[in-house]
Design an enzyme around this catalytic site. Structure first.
Site, PDB file in Angstrom:
ATOM      1  N   GLN A  64       0.294  11.231   4.887  1.00  0.00           N
ATOM      2  CA  GLN A  64       1.288  10.311   5.417  1.00  0.00           C
ATOM      3  C   GLN A  64       2.549  10.253   4.571  1.00  0.00           C
ATOM      4  O   GLN A  64       2.597  10.774   3.472  1.00  0.00           O
ATOM      5  CB  GLN A  64       0.690   8.899   5.537  1.00  0.00           C
ATOM      6  CG  GLN A  64       0.069   8.397   4.236  1.00  0.00           C
ATOM      7  CD  GLN A  64      -1.053   7.413   4.494  1.00  0.00           C
ATOM      8  OE1 GLN A  64      -1.142   6.838   5.562  1.00  0.00           O
ATOM      9  NE2 GLN A  64      -1.916   7.223   3.517  1.00  0.00           N
TER      10      GLN A  64
ATOM     11  N   HIS B  99      -4.520 -11.073   4.081  1.00  0.00           N
ATOM     12  CA  HIS B  99      -5.716 -10.647   3.352  1.00  0.00           C
ATOM     13  C   HIS B  99      -6.720 -11.774   3.134  1.00  0.00           C
ATOM     14  O   HIS B  99      -7.918 -11.525   3.116  1.00  0.00           O
ATOM     15  CB  HIS B  99      -5.308  -9.965   2.044  1.00  0.00           C
ATOM     16  CG  HIS B  99      -4.662  -8.633   2.284  1.00  0.00           C
ATOM     17  ND1 HIS B  99      -3.311  -8.413   2.141  1.00  0.00           N
ATOM     18  CD2 HIS B  99      -5.178  -7.450   2.725  1.00  0.00           C
ATOM     19  CE1 HIS B  99      -3.026  -7.163   2.470  1.00  0.00           C
ATOM     20  NE2 HIS B  99      -4.141  -6.553   2.820  1.00  0.00           N
TER      21      HIS B  99
ATOM     22  N   ASP C  97      -4.362  -0.049  -0.448  1.00  0.00           N
ATOM     23  CA  ASP C  97      -3.399  -0.763  -1.288  1.00  0.00           C
ATOM     24  C   ASP C  97      -4.084  -1.725  -2.257  1.00  0.00           C
ATOM     25  O   ASP C  97      -3.435  -2.307  -3.119  1.00  0.00           O
ATOM     26  CB  ASP C  97      -2.374  -1.512  -0.422  1.00  0.00           C
ATOM     27  CG  ASP C  97      -3.045  -2.415   0.598  1.00  0.00           C
ATOM     28  OD1 ASP C  97      -4.182  -2.853   0.348  1.00  0.00           O
ATOM     29  OD2 ASP C  97      -2.434  -2.681   1.654  1.00  0.00           O
TER      30      ASP C  97
ATOM     31  N   ASP D 129     -10.074  -2.389   7.840  1.00  0.00           N
ATOM     32  CA  ASP D 129      -8.630  -2.616   7.796  1.00  0.00           C
ATOM     33  C   ASP D 129      -7.893  -1.298   8.004  1.00  0.00           C
ATOM     34  O   ASP D 129      -7.401  -0.685   7.060  1.00  0.00           O
ATOM     35  CB  ASP D 129      -8.277  -3.218   6.427  1.00  0.00           C
ATOM     36  CG  ASP D 129      -6.836  -3.692   6.367  1.00  0.00           C
ATOM     37  OD1 ASP D 129      -6.190  -3.772   7.432  1.00  0.00           O
ATOM     38  OD2 ASP D 129      -6.356  -3.981   5.254  1.00  0.00           O
TER      39      ASP D 129
END
Ligand SMILES: Cc1cc2nc3c(=O)[nH]c(=O)nc-3n(C[C@H](O)[C@H](O)[C@H](O)COP(=O)(O)OP(=O)(O)OC[C@H]3O[C@@H](n4cnc5c(N)ncnc54)[C@H](O)[C@@H]3O)c2cc1C
Lengths: 528, 508
Positions: free
Chosen positions: B240, B270, B294, B367
């Protein structure tokens, strides 16, 4: 004389063409799949083989048909057999390549959901756990999006090219589809389909058989289907499954392509199984448990009757001859080899289309996959181009649009007469093939070359039997499948169409003929 | 009219015809390609650009009769310089215009028109210059033949060599340099001693060379314009394009141009993703995170002292090592990715869940990026959710990010329905995340329906508390459940819904 002819023929066969690895401008690869050693060895006169090894059954050829025969014999408890295969692996046109990026098919790449009549395939799928309690294993069916076509600078879903099509093109397409649906519903007095898979279950009514005399181009014209797009679409099917142009496909075969795959009662009707390694997944299942009964690297050179038994001779990698003496032989090799191995007259009705197949190993997907319309599909077709496009080996296993992959490019030589096509095909060396592939895919993926690490080429000179007008319902085809005492024939070309369903059908049929002759009729796998 | 042309120079001049014709078509192709890259719909872009260009060439040919009456060679050299400058900078200009102004189409058609106009003047002017050396018939046929040959060369070179090896911006600079070279050829063949002209040619040539050297920087600068805040870090990984922007204290992460989080409000997202399922459990010990490279979800998980092991499965090794090692990104996740209790596994989750070699987990947090294409869409199918069953311990809980129930209402309920069809008990929930808008999740369990309890929430959360927790499970009328088909691998309705849902938002 004939023998020398065969050996010379063998030298020019694509699978003997040499395995040269090359590298050019950072791109690696070569022409593969070729048993160079054999061609080399066979230049020298062949020594006679020593005392034959005795086996109960010998299977010549380890393609799908040969493996299906072995599988059927084992189901009946016949374990004393050996299988001779020329290549270093079994599978024939359903082999696979294994790269660190992904496995990829060497030729056969999909299996449509089986029809009701394809009982052998259904049995196999059940054994593999892919068909359970009347339900298919969803994860193995081709994921969305199955196919797209590049037309007028854009990708769109499906194969029929819509961009730029006129309302008349669409009208003709609808008519054709309606026509196909009618053929799908057609039944004869005995309830048989017009176009069945396996072919053997198709209705022999004269009304349907007559279609085999006509070519598909004329059939379309006769129905007023002149739209270039519709004709391209239909020809795409003929090239895809037969390696033939509309002119060289009988109308029976052309309609068979579209009408025979009726979904077998599953919904949606047009699903298919695809695997990264293509139909090699099925081959692996068929070949499991065969162990050292499989002898690879053996070129069968002669099959001769000797009293009540048969003697089979084969040559190995070092040019050493060996022979086998078997009570039964299953000949699972293409029919065009019979004049050389069995000293039969040539059978001109059997003709074969050459194909070029390439595996492009990509470090990562080129950025252009996402440009021009829609994201990558499993099958990516380019409108109006000599190749059929490419299939993406990682389609089933990846959930992202970048990253490493392998693309398999297919190019049937349908536009030329086979002998010419074969010559043209074999005249090109590796770097010329690379150039052709990049030139064809370049306008669609200008950045393909940058991400391509390796390009391997397989030149298949006799890839597929051609269902030319008159062949499918000819006495030549029927007679070629008739056994002699102790010798049984199994190859997809006996069906007139090269597909997995036919290859496995032929293998099982030959094995059951052998069993029947021994008075062990047992269960008929060919019927429900 | 100058009369100092040496004999035998017409060959050079004919080569010039060929070169200018090639460049002329390349400029047109650049505009077409750029417009279809940036705007999509290449048929429309190419045909409008070809139309615009041809029309401009017509106008140019007409105007050619008024140009260079006295000194056609000087006029031609000047013309080359102008084409070199405008054409040469056209790709860069269009890139920047796309990023920095709303008027991309205007700039595009204007540039195409101007270049077309100038190119239109070229051929008639050249014919005027050459007419002394040839008969009229010879002249027209030779010049036109070369013109078309140049066009052919351009159309072959462009896709096969120029785009793959140079890219659009460099190609346009290089063509500009060819035009400069033609101007220079004319100056020497006709011995044009016009000092200003020499200076012009030198300046344009110099500028183009500078542009060529700085193409990389121009590309980057153009990219910056796509993001509202200054880019502090950008990286193209195997999987990506990753861009981090920062303005004052606000840090944002974009993957392939899509916002993933803003440091200003990611805590809301989150906390909802992590604490909702964890508050269903008495003592979560082992937690699995799918996606979330992340490390922000991991940060929330690690608040629980009883958590012994966290396994994070993310596709992209470049992403996880960046958020582990980069010193200001790992401040955002409070060094969660270097925590001793956490293990990182870089794999495609779709493949990994089909052959798990791990003991079951007490909680699974899913996620992934939104289902905007069929590849990512696989992570939202019935098969995928079925494959999670063996990964969850008895009594465990699962949460799934499910896109926006407000903007993509059909998509949201399609995901919920798919999870349910995969054999889970589901409780849909949502909350407001300012930089995203209304955002939705699904909480799922296998045996009893999920039952989150506020008393189990960690103390120091910024959003979730006893009041906010039950609130998330209420859906007002404009987000209420819609009946939906199940998303399946071989028929991904969700991806189609998602595209339609978001398109209707963008269009309105
Ligand atoms: C390019 C291409 C794509 C295809 N795609 C599909 C597809 O997607 N789906 C599908 O169903 N079918 C596909 N097919 C058809 C495929 O051929 C059949 O499915 C099936 O693999 C045929 O099996 P077979 O056993 O009849 O023949 P073969 O595969 O031809 O098997 C013959 C075997 O005999 C061996 N052999 C030959 N000569 C000798 C010798 N002298 N001694 C010893 N061994 C020898 C060969 O090496 C080979 O292994 C494709 C074919 C091609 C060429």
């Amino acid at each position: 004389m004939k023998r020398r002819l065969f050996l010379q023929g063998a030298l020019s066969l694509p699978w003997l063409a040499g395995c040269l690895s090359r590298s050019e401008g950072g791109l690696q690869g070569g022409i593969v799949g070729a048993n160079f050693w054999l061609g080399h060895r066979l230049r020298q006169p062949l020594p006679r083989a020593g005392t034959p090894r005795r086996v109960d059954v010998l299977i010549a050829g380890g393609g799908v048909a040969g493996l299906a025969a072995a599988w059927r014999l084992r189901q009946a408890g016949v374990e004393n057999f050996e299988l001779l295969e020329l290549e270093s692996e079994v599978g024939g046109n359903s082999r696979a390549a294994h790269y660190s990026e992904s496995a990829a098919p060497w030729a056969a790449h999909y299996l449509p959901v089986p029809t009701r009549e394809a009982t052998v395939v259904r049995r196999l799928l059940s054994e593999m756990g892919l068909l359970r309690g009347g339900r298919l294993e969803e994860a193995e069916l081709c994921h969305s999006n199955e196919e797209r076509v590049f037309v007028l600078g854009r990708w769109e879903e499906g194969i029929f090219p819509k961009a730029g099509a006129s309302s008349d093109d669409f009208r003709q397409l609808r008519e054709f589809e309606e026509h196909i649906r009618n053929w799908q519903k057609w039944r004869d007095a005995k309830g048989r389909k017009a176009f069945a898979i396996p072919v053997a279950w198709s209705s022999p009514e004269p009304e349907v058989r007559a279609l085999d005399q006509e070519n598909m181009a004329d059939y379309l014209t006769r129905h007023g289907w002149t739209s270039p797009r519709l004709r391209w679409y239909v020809e795409y099917g003929c090239r895809d499954d037969y390696g033939c142009s509309l002119q060289n496909t009988s109308a029976w075969a052309g309609l068979h392509y579209f009408a025979s795959r009726d979904g077998g009662g599953f919904e949606p009707k047009d699903m298919q199984f695809v695997w990264p390694e293509g139909n090699h997944r099925l081959v692996q299942h068929l070949a499991s448990g065969l162990g050292d009964r499989v002898r690879t690297g053996r070129l069968v050179t002669r099959i001769e009757a000797s009293g009540k038994r048969w003697v089979v001779e084969a040559c190995d990698r070092e040019g050493r001859m060996a022979s086998w003496s078997a009570a039964g032989v299953i000949f699972a090799l293409p029919t065009f080899l019979r004049p050389y191995l069995l000293k039969e007259p040539v059978r001109p009705a059997f003709s074969y289309a050459p194909w070029t197949v390439c595996n492009l190993v990509l470090e990562r997907l080129p950025e252009s996959v996402a440009a021009a319309g829609m994201a990558l599909s499993w099958d990516n077709v380019i409108y109006d181009s000599p190749g059929l496009g490419y299939v993406v080996a990682t389609h089933q296993t990846q959930s992202h649009l970048q990253g490493p992959s392998v693309w398999t490019y297919y190019r049937p030589w349908a536009e030329l007469e086979p002998a010419r096509a074969r010559q043209r095909m074999l005249a090109a060396d590796w770097s010329e093939v690379c150039q052709q592939v990049f030139a064809e895919l370049g306008p669609v993926h200008p950045d393909l070359r940058e991400v391509c690490r390796r390009l391997e080429v397989m030149q298949l000179g006799h890839a597929m039997v051609r269902p030319s007008p008159g062949f499918l319902w000819s006495s030549e085809r029927r007679e070629a499948a008739l056994p002699q005492p102790g010798l049984y024939y199994a190859h997809s070309d006996l069906s007139g169409l090269s597909i997995f369903e036919e290859a496995s059908y032929q293998g099982v049929r030959a094995a059951q003929e052998l069993l029947a002759e021994r008075g062990r009729k047992g269960e008929d796998f060919l019927r429900e | 009219m100058e009369n100092n042309e040496p004999p035998g120079s017409s060959g050079v001049l004919l080569i010039s015809v060929f070169l200018v014709a090639t460049c002329g078509l390349v400029y047109e192709l650049i505009a077409g390609a750029l417009a279809s890259y940036l705007l999509g719909d290449s048929v429309l872009q190419f045909s409008t650009i070809i139309g615009d260009y041809l029309f401009a060439m017509g106008v140019g040919s007409y105007l050619a009769q008024f140009v260079g009456r006295r000194q056609p060679a000087v006029a031609f050299a000047r013309l080359q310089n102008s084409i070199a400058f405008i054409g040469g900078f056209s790709a860069a200009a269009m890139h920047v215009a796309y990023s920095y102004s709303g008027g991309f189409r205007l700039v595009l058609y204007l540039l195409v028109f101007v270049v077309g106009l100038l190119v239109g003047v070229e051929i008639p002017l050249l014919m005027t210059i050459l007419k002394r050396n040839y008969s009229f018939r010879e002249l027209v046929s030779q010049v036109l033949a070369l013109d078309y040959l140049g066009a052919l060369l351009a159309s072959i070179l462009f896709p096969m060599l120029l785009i793959p090896y140079l890219g659009l911006i460099r190609t346009s600079f290089c063509c500009g340099l060819v035009n400069v070279a033609v101007a220079w050829i004319f100056m020497s063949v006709f011995r044009l001693r016009v000092p200003l002209l020499r200076l012009e040619t030198a300046v344009v040539g110099g500028l183009l060379l500078l542009g060529l050297a700085g193409s990389e920087r121009i590309t980057r600068w153009a990219e910056e314009g796509l993001y509202p805040d200054p880019i502090v870090l950008s990286r193209t990984t195997q999987y990506q394009r990753l861009v981090v922007t920062r303005k004052h204290q606000e840090v944002r992460l974009y993957l392939n141009g899509n916002l993933q989080f803003s440091s200003r409000d990611e805590y809301r997202y989150h906390e909802a993703l992590v604490h909702t399922p964890l508050s269903c459990l008495e003592k979560p010990r082992r937690v699995l995170i799918l996606g979330g490279g992340d490390g922000l979800a991991a940060r929330e998980v690690l608040r629980y002292p009883e958590v012994e092991q966290v396994l994070l499965v993310d596709l992209d090794p470049a992403m996880t090592s960046l958020f582990r090692d980069h010193q200001f990104l790992n401040r955002l996740n409070q060094h969660s990715l270097s925590d001793k209790r956490l293990r990182i596994l870089n794999a495609d989750a779709f493949v990994w869940v089909s052959e798990p070699r791990e003991a079951p987990f007490d909680a699974i947090l899913v996620d992934f990026p939104d289902p905007s294409n069929y590849a990512v869409g696989k992570l939202y199918t019935k098969t995928f959710y079925q494959r999670l069953h063996p990964l969850l311990a008895p009594g465990g809980a699962l949460s799934v990010q499910c896109t926006s129930p407000l903007f993509a209402r059909r998509s949201y309920w399609c995901i919920v329905e798919t999870i349910r069809a995969a054999g889970w008990q589901v409780s849909p929930y949502h909350l407001y995340v300012p930089s995203f808008g209304e955002w939705g999740f699904t909480l799922a369990t296998r045996e009893a329906p999920p039952h989150p309890e506020a008393r189990r929430l960690p103390r120091d959360l910024r959003y979730l508390d006893a009041a906010a927790l039950p609130d998330m499970f209420l859906f007002p009328a404009d987000m209420a459940a819609l009946p939906s088909p199940v998303n399946r691998l071989f028929d991904q309705v969700l991806v189609r819904y998602y595209e339609q849902d978001w398109r209707s938002i963008v269009d309105s």
